[in-house]
Design a protein around this motif. Structure first.
Motif, mmCIF file in Angstrom:
data_model
loop_
_atom_site.group_PDB
_atom_site.id
_atom_site.type_symbol
_atom_site.label_atom_id
_atom_site.label_comp_id
_atom_site.label_asym_id
_atom_site.label_seq_id
_atom_site.Cartn_x
_atom_site.Cartn_y
_atom_site.Cartn_z
ATOM 1 N N THR A 27 -10.121 -23.837 12.950
ATOM 2 C CA THR A 27 -9.636 -23.958 11.580
ATOM 3 C C THR A 27 -10.452 -24.962 10.772
ATOM 4 O O THR A 27 -10.659 -24.760 9.579
ATOM 5 N N GLN A 31 -12.031 -24.536 7.110
ATOM 6 C CA GLN A 31 -11.539 -25.369 6.011
ATOM 7 C C GLN A 31 -12.634 -26.191 5.327
ATOM 8 O O GLN A 31 -12.514 -26.507 4.137
ATOM 9 N N GLU A 33 -15.649 -25.874 3.987
ATOM 10 C CA GLU A 33 -16.250 -25.495 2.699
ATOM 11 C C GLU A 33 -15.240 -25.648 1.561
ATOM 12 O O GLU A 33 -15.588 -26.020 0.452
ATOM 13 N N HIS A 34 -13.970 -25.399 1.848
ATOM 14 C CA HIS A 34 -12.926 -25.532 0.835
ATOM 15 C C HIS A 34 -12.667 -27.007 0.516
ATOM 16 O O HIS A 34 -12.439 -27.365 -0.640
ATOM 17 N N VAL A 71 -5.097 -25.761 -1.146
ATOM 18 C CA VAL A 71 -6.342 -25.314 -0.525
ATOM 19 C C VAL A 71 -6.123 -23.889 0.008
ATOM 20 O O VAL A 71 -5.278 -23.657 0.866
ATOM 21 N N TRP A 73 -7.666 -21.710 2.095
ATOM 22 C CA TRP A 73 -8.711 -21.637 3.109
ATOM 23 C C TRP A 73 -8.550 -20.451 4.068
ATOM 24 O O TRP A 73 -9.451 -20.168 4.851
ATOM 25 N N SER A 74 -7.401 -19.777 4.045
ATOM 26 C CA SER A 74 -7.163 -18.700 5.002
ATOM 27 C C SER A 74 -6.412 -17.544 4.340
ATOM 28 O O SER A 74 -5.463 -17.776 3.593
#
Length: 152
Positions: A27, A31, A33-34, A71, A73-74
């Motif tokens: 994970t 994450q 880059e975010h 965020v 991210w996923s």
């Protein structure tokens, strides 16, 4: 504040050890880059967390060094918030500086932690293993460690 802590096994999803097919590289890699887009560069740290049990202490969030909101991210979970706090870890005569990594419990979808567990982002530390006792230092203005009475 300084406290002794014990290195313990985590869920393995941050580093990718858990072999979660949604996050094959972990994970944290997904994450990073975010986080960078929101102004936090984690490239100096190993892309996995060191889980520390600080019992009998628990933590109280005060004023994080970084708070990243919403965020995305996923594609598998809703938006998350993340807290980051300055931290130092002492192990075998060396001091390592990094961050406490804490997904906001109010937005976290899965893999919840015990309230005595902190996840640290640090450079790779050779020889560190589960069960090792380390010295953890936090900045009291950012995160407070509260001693809980023993129930024994």
């Amino acid at each position: 504040m300084k406290v002794n802590a014990v290195v313990c096994q985590g869920h393995g999803v941050a580093s990718g050890k858990a072999k979660d097919p949604r996050y094959p590289d972990g994970t944290l890699k997904a994450q990073c880059e975010h986080f960078l887009q929101k102004g936090l560069d984690l490239n100096q740290y190993f892309l996995g967390t060191i889980n520390l049990d600080i019992a009998p202490y628990i933590f109280k969030i005060k004023k994080p060094k970084h708070f990243l909101e919403n965020v995305n991210w996923s594609k598998y979970i809703p938006l998350e918030n993340f807290y980051f706090f300055d931290v130092s870890l002492q192990f075998k005569g060396s001091t390592y500086k990094g961050l406490i990594y804490m997904p906001d419990p109010t937005t976290k979808a899965e893999h919840f932690q015990n309230p005595t567990i902190l996840e640290l982002l640090l450079p790779k530390i050779e020889g560190l293993k589960y069960g090792d006792v380390v010295m953890l230092e936090v900045i009291d203005e950012q995160i407070e460690l509260i001693d809980t009475p023993s129930t024994d």
